[in-house]
Design a protein around this motif. Sequence first.
Motif, PDB file in Angstrom:
ATOM      1  N   MET D   1      62.973   4.923  -3.587  1.00 53.85           N
ATOM      2  CA  MET D   1      61.943   4.054  -4.158  1.00 53.85           C
ATOM      3  C   MET D   1      60.837   4.910  -4.824  1.00 53.85           C
ATOM      4  O   MET D   1      60.325   4.581  -5.877  1.00 53.85           O
ATOM      5  CB  MET D   1      61.323   3.197  -3.032  1.00 53.85           C
ATOM      6  CG  MET D   1      61.212   1.701  -3.351  1.00 53.85           C
ATOM      7  SD  MET D   1      61.968   1.181  -4.853  1.00 53.85           S
ATOM      8  CE  MET D   1      60.579   0.474  -5.680  1.00 53.85           C
ATOM      9  N   PHE D   3      61.289   7.590  -6.300  1.00 55.06           N
ATOM     10  CA  PHE D   3      61.775   8.028  -7.623  1.00 55.06           C
ATOM     11  C   PHE D   3      61.405   6.976  -8.673  1.00 55.06           C
ATOM     12  O   PHE D   3      60.781   7.265  -9.691  1.00 55.06           O
ATOM     13  CB  PHE D   3      63.297   8.219  -7.548  1.00 55.06           C
ATOM     14  CG  PHE D   3      63.945   8.291  -8.901  1.00 55.06           C
ATOM     15  CD1 PHE D   3      64.706   7.235  -9.390  1.00 55.06           C
ATOM     16  CD2 PHE D   3      63.721   9.400  -9.717  1.00 55.06           C
ATOM     17  CE1 PHE D   3      65.275   7.305 -10.641  1.00 55.06           C
ATOM     18  CE2 PHE D   3      64.285   9.472 -10.988  1.00 55.06           C
ATOM     19  CZ  PHE D   3      65.065   8.406 -11.442  1.00 55.06           C
ATOM     20  N   TYR D   4      61.733   5.707  -8.359  1.00 56.30           N
ATOM     21  CA  TYR D   4      61.428   4.640  -9.339  1.00 56.30           C
ATOM     22  C   TYR D   4      59.944   4.624  -9.650  1.00 56.30           C
ATOM     23  O   TYR D   4      59.510   4.615 -10.802  1.00 56.30           O
ATOM     24  CB  TYR D   4      61.840   3.278  -8.755  1.00 56.30           C
ATOM     25  CG  TYR D   4      63.321   3.005  -8.819  1.00 56.30           C
ATOM     26  CD1 TYR D   4      63.988   2.457  -7.711  1.00 56.30           C
ATOM     27  CD2 TYR D   4      64.047   3.301  -9.960  1.00 56.30           C
ATOM     28  CE1 TYR D   4      65.347   2.202  -7.784  1.00 56.30           C
ATOM     29  CE2 TYR D   4      65.405   3.046 -10.035  1.00 56.30           C
ATOM     30  CZ  TYR D   4      66.054   2.511  -8.945  1.00 56.30           C
ATOM     31  OH  TYR D   4      67.381   2.252  -8.997  1.00 56.30           O
ATOM     32  N   VAL D   7      58.765   7.384 -11.767  1.00 53.99           N
ATOM     33  CA  VAL D   7      59.188   7.242 -13.181  1.00 53.99           C
ATOM     34  C   VAL D   7      58.231   6.285 -13.885  1.00 53.99           C
ATOM     35  O   VAL D   7      57.694   6.582 -14.960  1.00 53.99           O
ATOM     36  CB  VAL D   7      60.649   6.710 -13.228  1.00 53.99           C
ATOM     37  CG1 VAL D   7      60.949   6.124 -14.601  1.00 53.99           C
ATOM     38  CG2 VAL D   7      61.608   7.815 -12.876  1.00 53.99           C
ATOM     39  N   ILE D   8      57.976   5.169 -13.213  1.00 57.46           N
ATOM     40  CA  ILE D   8      57.105   4.170 -13.873  1.00 57.46           C
ATOM     41  C   ILE D   8      55.721   4.768 -14.117  1.00 57.46           C
ATOM     42  O   ILE D   8      55.157   4.669 -15.216  1.00 57.46           O
ATOM     43  CB  ILE D   8      57.001   2.920 -12.973  1.00 57.46           C
ATOM     44  CG1 ILE D   8      58.371   2.303 -12.721  1.00 57.46           C
ATOM     45  CG2 ILE D   8      56.054   1.909 -13.567  1.00 57.46           C
ATOM     46  CD1 ILE D   8      58.992   1.629 -13.906  1.00 57.46           C
ATOM     47  N   PHE D   9      55.198   5.453 -13.099  1.00 56.58           N
ATOM     48  CA  PHE D   9      53.834   5.988 -13.272  1.00 56.58           C
ATOM     49  C   PHE D   9      53.814   7.019 -14.388  1.00 56.58           C
ATOM     50  O   PHE D   9      52.928   7.007 -15.257  1.00 56.58           O
ATOM     51  CB  PHE D   9      53.336   6.612 -11.958  1.00 56.58           C
ATOM     52  CG  PHE D   9      52.882   5.597 -10.967  1.00 56.58           C
ATOM     53  CD1 PHE D   9      53.370   5.586  -9.675  1.00 56.58           C
ATOM     54  CD2 PHE D   9      51.984   4.609 -11.348  1.00 56.58           C
ATOM     55  CE1 PHE D   9      52.958   4.621  -8.777  1.00 56.58           C
ATOM     56  CE2 PHE D   9      51.569   3.643 -10.457  1.00 56.58           C
ATOM     57  CZ  PHE D   9      52.062   3.652  -9.174  1.00 56.58           C
ATOM     58  N   LEU D  11      55.636   7.160 -16.880  1.00 52.33           N
ATOM     59  CA  LEU D  11      55.742   6.456 -18.170  1.00 52.33           C
ATOM     60  C   LEU D  11      54.387   5.879 -18.554  1.00 52.33           C
ATOM     61  O   LEU D  11      53.929   6.025 -19.694  1.00 52.33           O
ATOM     62  CB  LEU D  11      56.768   5.323 -18.010  1.00 52.33           C
ATOM     63  CG  LEU D  11      57.224   4.810 -19.382  1.00 52.33           C
ATOM     64  CD1 LEU D  11      58.377   5.601 -19.853  1.00 52.33           C
ATOM     65  CD2 LEU D  11      57.424   3.340 -19.322  1.00 52.33           C
ATOM     66  N   ALA D  39      45.923   3.115  -8.223  1.00 50.44           N
ATOM     67  CA  ALA D  39      47.238   2.505  -7.993  1.00 50.44           C
ATOM     68  C   ALA D  39      48.188   3.541  -7.425  1.00 50.44           C
ATOM     69  O   ALA D  39      48.980   3.260  -6.532  1.00 50.44           O
ATOM     70  CB  ALA D  39      47.797   1.972  -9.319  1.00 50.44           C
ATOM     71  N   PRO D  42      47.761   4.803  -3.233  1.00 50.96           N
ATOM     72  CA  PRO D  42      48.358   3.916  -2.230  1.00 50.96           C
ATOM     73  C   PRO D  42      49.874   3.810  -2.401  1.00 50.96           C
ATOM     74  O   PRO D  42      50.612   3.694  -1.429  1.00 50.96           O
ATOM     75  CB  PRO D  42      47.693   2.564  -2.486  1.00 50.96           C
ATOM     76  CG  PRO D  42      46.581   2.794  -3.408  1.00 50.96           C
ATOM     77  CD  PRO D  42      46.775   4.107  -4.063  1.00 50.96           C
ATOM     78  N   ALA D  43      50.352   3.900  -3.666  1.00 50.45           N
ATOM     79  CA  ALA D  43      51.807   3.740  -3.856  1.00 50.45           C
ATOM     80  C   ALA D  43      52.535   4.846  -3.123  1.00 50.45           C
ATOM     81  O   ALA D  43      53.436   4.595  -2.313  1.00 50.45           O
ATOM     82  CB  ALA D  43      52.124   3.797  -5.353  1.00 50.45           C
ATOM     83  N   PHE D  46      52.291   4.445   0.531  1.00 45.76           N
ATOM     84  CA  PHE D  46      53.081   3.332   1.069  1.00 45.76           C
ATOM     85  C   PHE D  46      54.564   3.677   1.056  1.00 45.76           C
ATOM     86  O   PHE D  46      55.287   3.429   2.012  1.00 45.76           O
ATOM     87  CB  PHE D  46      52.823   2.085   0.214  1.00 45.76           C
ATOM     88  CG  PHE D  46      53.613   0.890   0.637  1.00 45.76           C
ATOM     89  CD1 PHE D  46      54.723   0.494  -0.099  1.00 45.76           C
ATOM     90  CD2 PHE D  46      53.273   0.185   1.783  1.00 45.76           C
ATOM     91  CE1 PHE D  46      55.466  -0.597   0.293  1.00 45.76           C
ATOM     92  CE2 PHE D  46      54.029  -0.900   2.176  1.00 45.76           C
ATOM     93  CZ  PHE D  46      55.118  -1.303   1.427  1.00 45.76           C
ATOM     94  N   PHE D  47      54.984   4.316  -0.036  1.00 43.46           N
ATOM     95  CA  PHE D  47      56.433   4.541  -0.119  1.00 43.46           C
ATOM     96  C   PHE D  47      56.877   5.637   0.831  1.00 43.46           C
ATOM     97  O   PHE D  47      58.045   5.732   1.187  1.00 43.46           O
ATOM     98  CB  PHE D  47      56.833   4.891  -1.559  1.00 43.46           C
ATOM     99  CG  PHE D  47      56.791   3.680  -2.435  1.00 43.46           C
ATOM    100  CD1 PHE D  47      56.215   3.719  -3.685  1.00 43.46           C
ATOM    101  CD2 PHE D  47      57.294   2.460  -1.982  1.00 43.46           C
ATOM    102  CE1 PHE D  47      56.176   2.575  -4.476  1.00 43.46           C
ATOM    103  CE2 PHE D  47      57.251   1.329  -2.767  1.00 43.46           C
ATOM    104  CZ  PHE D  47      56.683   1.387  -4.023  1.00 43.46           C
ATOM    105  N   LYS D  51      50.601   4.103   6.847  1.00 42.08           N
ATOM    106  CA  LYS D  51      49.923   2.806   6.852  1.00 42.08           C
ATOM    107  C   LYS D  51      48.669   2.914   5.982  1.00 42.08           C
ATOM    108  O   LYS D  51      47.873   3.835   6.120  1.00 42.08           O
ATOM    109  CB  LYS D  51      49.529   2.450   8.297  1.00 42.08           C
ATOM    110  CG  LYS D  51      49.099   1.003   8.443  1.00 42.08           C
ATOM    111  CD  LYS D  51      49.373   0.491   9.843  1.00 42.08           C
ATOM    112  CE  LYS D  51      48.977  -0.963   9.997  1.00 42.08           C
ATOM    113  NZ  LYS D  51      48.808  -1.705   8.756  1.00 42.08           N
TER     114      LYS D  51
END
Lengths: 382, 525, 369, 74
Positions: D1, D3-4, D7-9, D11, D39, D42-43, D46-47, D51
């Motif tokens: 997760m 990795f995804y 990639v998005i960040f 981008l 953003a 926390p991402a 979390f991933f 907590k």
Amino acid sequence: MKIFRVILIFTMALFLAGCWDSKEVGDLAIVTGMGIDAGAEKDEIKLVLQVGDMSKGQKDSQGETEPIILDSTGVNIQAAIESLKIQSTRSLYFSHNQVILIGEEQARRGIACFLDWFVRNENTRMEVPLIVAKQDAKAVLQTKTTQNNISAFAVKSMLDNDVAPSFYSKINLLSFLSTHINKTTCPIAPIVVSKIDSDKNTILEIEGTAIFKEGKMIGELGIHQTEGLMWILGQSPKRNIIVKNDDGNAALAIVSSQSSISSDYIDGEFINEVNIKATFRISELAGFKDKHSDNIIPFINDLLKDDMYTKIGSAIQSSKNYKSDIFGFGSALYKKSPEKFEQIVENFDEIYSKSPYRINLEVEVLDTGKINGILTDHQNKG
Amino acid sequence: MLFKALNRHIKKIISSKEIKAENEWEKQNSCPIYSELIGVLDEDLNKIRGIVGTSLDIKVTTFNFGENSELNGAVIFVDGLVNQELIAQSILQPLKLFKGNEIYMPSKPCDVVEAVRNCVICSADVVYEESPAKLINAFMSGDTVFLIDGFKRGLIISTRGWDKRGVTEPQSESVIRGPRECFTENFRTNTALLRRRIKSSLIIEHMVIGRKSQTSVALAYVDGVVNPEILNELKSQLEDISIDALIDSSYIQSYIDHNPFSLFATVNYTEKPDVASARILEGRIAIITDGSPFVLTVPMLFIESFQTAEDYYVRPSYATALRILRFISFMIAIFAPAIYISLTTFHQELIPTKLLFTLAEAKEGTPFTAFIESFIMVFAFEILREAGLRLPRPVGQAISIVGALVMGEAAVSAGIVGAPVVITVAITAVAGFVVPSQTDVVTILRIISMVFSAFLGGYGFTLVFFAILIDLASLTSFGVPYFEGLIPARNVQDSYIRMPIWTMKTRPKSLSGVDDIRRGKTKNN
Amino acid sequence: MLKQSRTISKMQMLFSIACFIQASMLLTSFFTPVGGSSSWLAVISSYLVFAVFTIPLIMLIKNFPDKNLFQINAIVFGKVGGKIVSAIYLIFFWTLSSLNTKDIGVFLQQTVMTKTPTYVTIFFLMFLCAWATRKGLSVVTRYASFFFGVSMIIMIFSFIFSYNLMDFSYFLPILDIEPIRFIQTTNVSLNIPLGEIIFFLMIHPEVRDINKNSGKVVYIGSFMGMLNILLVVIHDTAILGEAGKLFTIPTFETLRMISIGDVLSRVEILFAIMLMLLLFFKISFMVYVTTISIAEILEIKDYRRIAFITAALVYISSYIQFNDSYIHAEFGITVAPLIWTFIEFFLPFLTLMIFIVKQKYKKGSEQTA
Amino acid sequence: MIFYASVIFLLIILVEIVPFFKEKNKKDGIKASIVLLFAMIPAYLFFSNIKVYSPMYLMYELFMWLGWHYPALG
């Protein structure tokens, strides 16, 4: 801005990589009927699944699909399903389930603990009827009636041809559940039995209703009592009532019937009241030689009233004997005045079983259909 | 960002080349030595021949005329573009026959060219001209040029008359009720067709686009009704089209389209003069190009592709039913395969039980998933359609019918594709034809929605639905919002439902300029 | 700093308010277990309370027709104070949009896409919302009237179709719950559907001639939205009765029950589509407002540039808000009503009072000077 | 997760933040990247399942501790 959109669509393809939820129609084992029977040990159950099998095009003469019966045992339903999964190549699909059958023996042991699976699973639907099978669910699921091979459809259509607002059309998992949760009311379920009739083909018949208390089946109502029960909980306009006495019989079609129950608790007395308003149309008259066209209708009215009194009375009495309020008198009182209800809720069963009941009927035969009066009457005049 | 930079770069390259091309042409044509006529006939003719080249269809005839034929002149025209009798009748005959001498008296100081124009040549449209470039342009576009020896001015006489296609039935927008005439390739007939419909206050502005092709383009609009900003913007855009040749009106369409990358077209075209004049009266501008039967109307609204000419000639209730049918079939054409895929692979719960059994049986033998099956069928259908279109008419019809039948049947019996897929694709194909002007959009969106519903099921194609809504909402054609929203607040009487004509009193607000009363009492009377 | 370009009309604002309130139909499952069979009364009383509580909001719109909420705070509370109050609002907007995204993710996971992880489903939704925000407010609110119309029709149809399953005697013991429970239900139903009008204080400058009858717009819009919520609550209690407490999404369950004849038996897809329409509208609106508020506070000139960043922020924070859904439900009933009421009604009221006091003080000082 | 997410960040940074700096308006660029950090941190926490407490969750604990809340369903 445009290149931005193009790049982001590629990243979307990234997320599209998996299709988690897709399952082909081909590799689905569509469950059409579920049955729960008593397992060998005390706390074990036997799950019986009727699956419509489309593989190998096994079709009998009229092109109906042949059902397969799978069964397995387990502590609860999910355990039984897990063991089934290993056997069958296709994935079980429950959302087209037509009927839930409970074997009588398992019903007596109690089914409250299995309701949870039916309600929690997102595939099962709440409008599926819950029915008690006389011998065991497997037998009913295996029967192949002449109209359609899959007995689940047969049972469902038997219930459905009593058009709403009949009592049968209100039987579904949700009504069973909400009466089960309610403190005072007890759920009921029709009993189905598969019989071999005179010329050797098997038929399915509804043979009365079972009464449940705290999830256990504690009693049964016969055909007549079920008739009385139907008068109270909602009669289907399509049915005909047969009325008989020694010098003739008559069949009356129900034009409309409204029934309502109410109960009151006045100085220690829990009174239950049933009032029914029904209108009829004569569909058949036989006998009654000595009657004439003008006084036939009042005569039939009285005949009808006594018959209804006896049936409704026996239904209420037997529900009182079983100490289970299947009509909802308790919740009627709660709805009218919650304070009074609090007083009697502790030993509700005792109070209910001893409380008197009143039935007031308004019955009216509207017309005699195409011919007026009695056939034999015109004969005499000649 | 990146792409903007790329765009700017490309534009720079193009414009730099253009400048080079421009001045080459100037150098070659307007060589200083020949900016105006010499006066000696033979030299002028040689010069013109030098420029124009020795193509066989350019005819030059010299002849003598005058009282005792002492003056000689030359007539230059392009064979095939001119009407020969007209030349003979209006130029040669009077010149040769007219013997009256007072015109040619050398003693009179008046210019012979002027005298000939006033008294001899009997043609309505005769113009003086000095610059050779204009003269060449004139005889190239069908007029005849008449030069007289010894004078620096020539005459241009309009003698156009080539054989043009008659005003026949439109091919693309056939209609049962209503006028059937359609525009032709000839520029004059198109403007005449429009003029006949809107007699007063229709203004037709003339422009020339295309350096080599010199095609004449006309902007037709009704003064007062048209929105001035849109008009000016369109004019400025047309001016800065620097293009070599303008073959068809679709060249202009791509130049003035504001959002070239969006799926939806924002410049509409039509072949029927009644539709064009109806749109002009609603406040749009029509662009007529010489040599193309399609007239562009700008700005375009999304609703226009669902309105056909026939809607206004048929009874309102039937027209409304047709309108709604078009919307529904537009939706079917895009979403039917997607719905089929999502139902059979994701939400089997929603299919009635008996139908599910038949579906399962139908899919028994087929190896592919629903998505691949429908993709094959849609792809096959596209091939069929293209084949049917490109072949000459009789063969085309046969191909599409035979193809559909054979391919459908064979695929099902061979067990490659299930029967339900063939049905859904057939329905989508036919539904796609109900809205002809949007067929290109439908094919692309259909494939996108199929892909999304194959991966995400029902949720997938609702996402595509939202994406279309957003894209439509953000589009503007010439500043006018392209899609007014599914329940247009302002002029609802003409979008979903077609109210009777007398209720449509005002022109669509987003388009019209000042005077927007089009029926019933206007402000002044 | 935001160019207020008067893009949308009053009618569009009215319909977007109605749609906005309607979209929280899914959240009725928060307060129906508390209110039990008399929760529909609580919904009506919450509308009456709302009618009184929005007066300060409408007064704010009337006094500052071309200033959005953050600019009002800057004027009333001065530079730094304004920033702090606006920061509170921003946290509220950000939390609410992430909670709603979490709700749609949960709804999808429980009804339609059981095995797909919510990361995927919400990712696409967030992409669409950010794209709509990037295109501007008129794109976000253009379909409000369409969404409202469709969902109203679907709601009425589902009400008619399930009429034979309804048993109106479930409502009978009217108000037999303790008064504190009733106040609690009213408060929750006041905040979650109705209180979110505060979002519209951010965009009211973009509405053409808003100051004329802005009160009418707010009241009619919220009434239409509230009508639908009331219909849903009555519909669920009438069918499910006591079993209503069991289900996390009662409305979906009731719609699965509808079966008329063999044909019209599986209509819950209608409900899923309706809810998708509404929630898409609501979330794209919330992302729009959050983007503007971030742009306002950080004084970024062009808010469109940070549309996708805010969407990512909301996407991630929808996972970290509450770890398990039990606490989320618990928070929604116990603590949220107080915080939400404070932010949605008390803070604007405070701003208005301070503004009036300041005006009197200025008038008073002019006379004396 | 992760990795995804990364990639998005990546981008978003490439497409949103980089143009800010290319257009030489640093101020907005920094502000936008602050929002993005809000953003990203926390991402990633979390991933990698650490907590993360959101502001509303802290308010919830505070109010529960203070006791200012409606009675729970119970």
